[in-house]
Design a protein around this motif. Sequence first.
Motif, mmCIF file in Angstrom:
data_model
loop_
_atom_site.group_PDB
_atom_site.id
_atom_site.type_symbol
_atom_site.label_atom_id
_atom_site.label_comp_id
_atom_site.label_asym_id
_atom_site.label_seq_id
_atom_site.Cartn_x
_atom_site.Cartn_y
_atom_site.Cartn_z
ATOM 1 N N ILE A 72 1.318 7.444 -6.987
ATOM 2 C CA ILE A 72 -0.011 7.621 -7.164
ATOM 3 C C ILE A 72 0.038 8.881 -8.222
ATOM 4 N N ALA A 94 -4.663 7.359 3.117
ATOM 5 C CA ALA A 94 -4.396 8.687 2.420
ATOM 6 C C ALA A 94 -4.145 8.406 0.908
ATOM 7 N N VAL A 95 -4.117 7.113 0.442
ATOM 8 C CA VAL A 95 -4.388 6.827 -0.926
ATOM 9 C C VAL A 95 -5.783 7.331 -1.678
ATOM 10 N N ILE A 133 0.923 -1.241 -0.058
ATOM 11 C CA ILE A 133 -0.069 -0.123 0.036
ATOM 12 C C ILE A 133 0.975 1.184 0.153
ATOM 13 N N TYR A 134 2.069 1.357 0.649
ATOM 14 C CA TYR A 134 2.769 2.627 0.657
ATOM 15 C C TYR A 134 3.614 2.590 -0.479
ATOM 16 N N LYS A 162 -6.199 11.068 -1.609
ATOM 17 C CA LYS A 162 -5.659 11.554 -2.634
ATOM 18 C C LYS A 162 -6.489 11.484 -4.030
ATOM 19 N N TYR A 195 1.071 4.427 -2.653
ATOM 20 C CA TYR A 195 0.889 6.083 -2.297
ATOM 21 C C TYR A 195 2.068 6.604 -2.923
ATOM 22 N N PHE A 202 -2.010 4.347 5.374
ATOM 23 C CA PHE A 202 -1.409 4.638 3.957
ATOM 24 C C PHE A 202 -2.762 4.317 3.091
ATOM 25 N N TYR A 203 -3.602 3.211 3.481
ATOM 26 C CA TYR A 203 -4.834 2.967 2.532
ATOM 27 C C TYR A 203 -5.653 4.444 2.562
#
Length: 225
Positions: A80, A122-123, A73-74, A126, A77, A119-120
Amino acid sequence: MKPIYFAALIAILLTTSSFLQPPKKKVIFFGDSITEAAVKPGGYIRLMDSIIAAANKSGQYELVGAGISGNKIYDLYLRIEDDVLKKRPDIVVIYVGVNDVWHKASSGTGTDYNKFGRFYEAVVNKLQAAGVKVIVCTPAVIGERTDHSNQQDGDLNLYSQWLRDFCANRQLPLVDLRRNFIQYNLANNPLNKESGILTTDRVHLNAAGNLLVASEMWKVIQSIP
């Protein structure tokens, strides 16, 4: 009507109809090696192209793969902007999580539960800030045994439940591949095999797995206005 006028009228009508036709929805599939392989013949993205064509909707969707082997996941990020947002998608399907769990045992480079959620989120933030509609997928399997003896069933269930709760709280559409794969194996894996039912190696998809993923994703994608 003179031929020159008739030709001009046809040209005007064709131009007008092209303006009236809505643009294709661009769908980006954002993930790891499972999605990287999905753009190859027999992969779930190519199978979805066939499903869309059979439904006479080829002119409505453009499917794009954005998978990189080993990603967690990071990693999504960090890439992306270049791999997703610059391509201006309408819909992004996030299919990640297997490596976040798998690599905790195999190499010690997985993603801790709390960091995975941060992190999820945050994705997704965005993507939504850019006006993108988001579809979330739970990670499917690391081993196909049906008696709860796969080494990382516990973590997969934990991370998948976080995603279910996150989708419920944020009102996001969910493709629950974890649940789909378990149900399929319960019905089709009487010998409790570790792989070979929906995967080639406990993780990566075989023909049946690709078809299941394509079918389940398409059900949700076509429901997005």
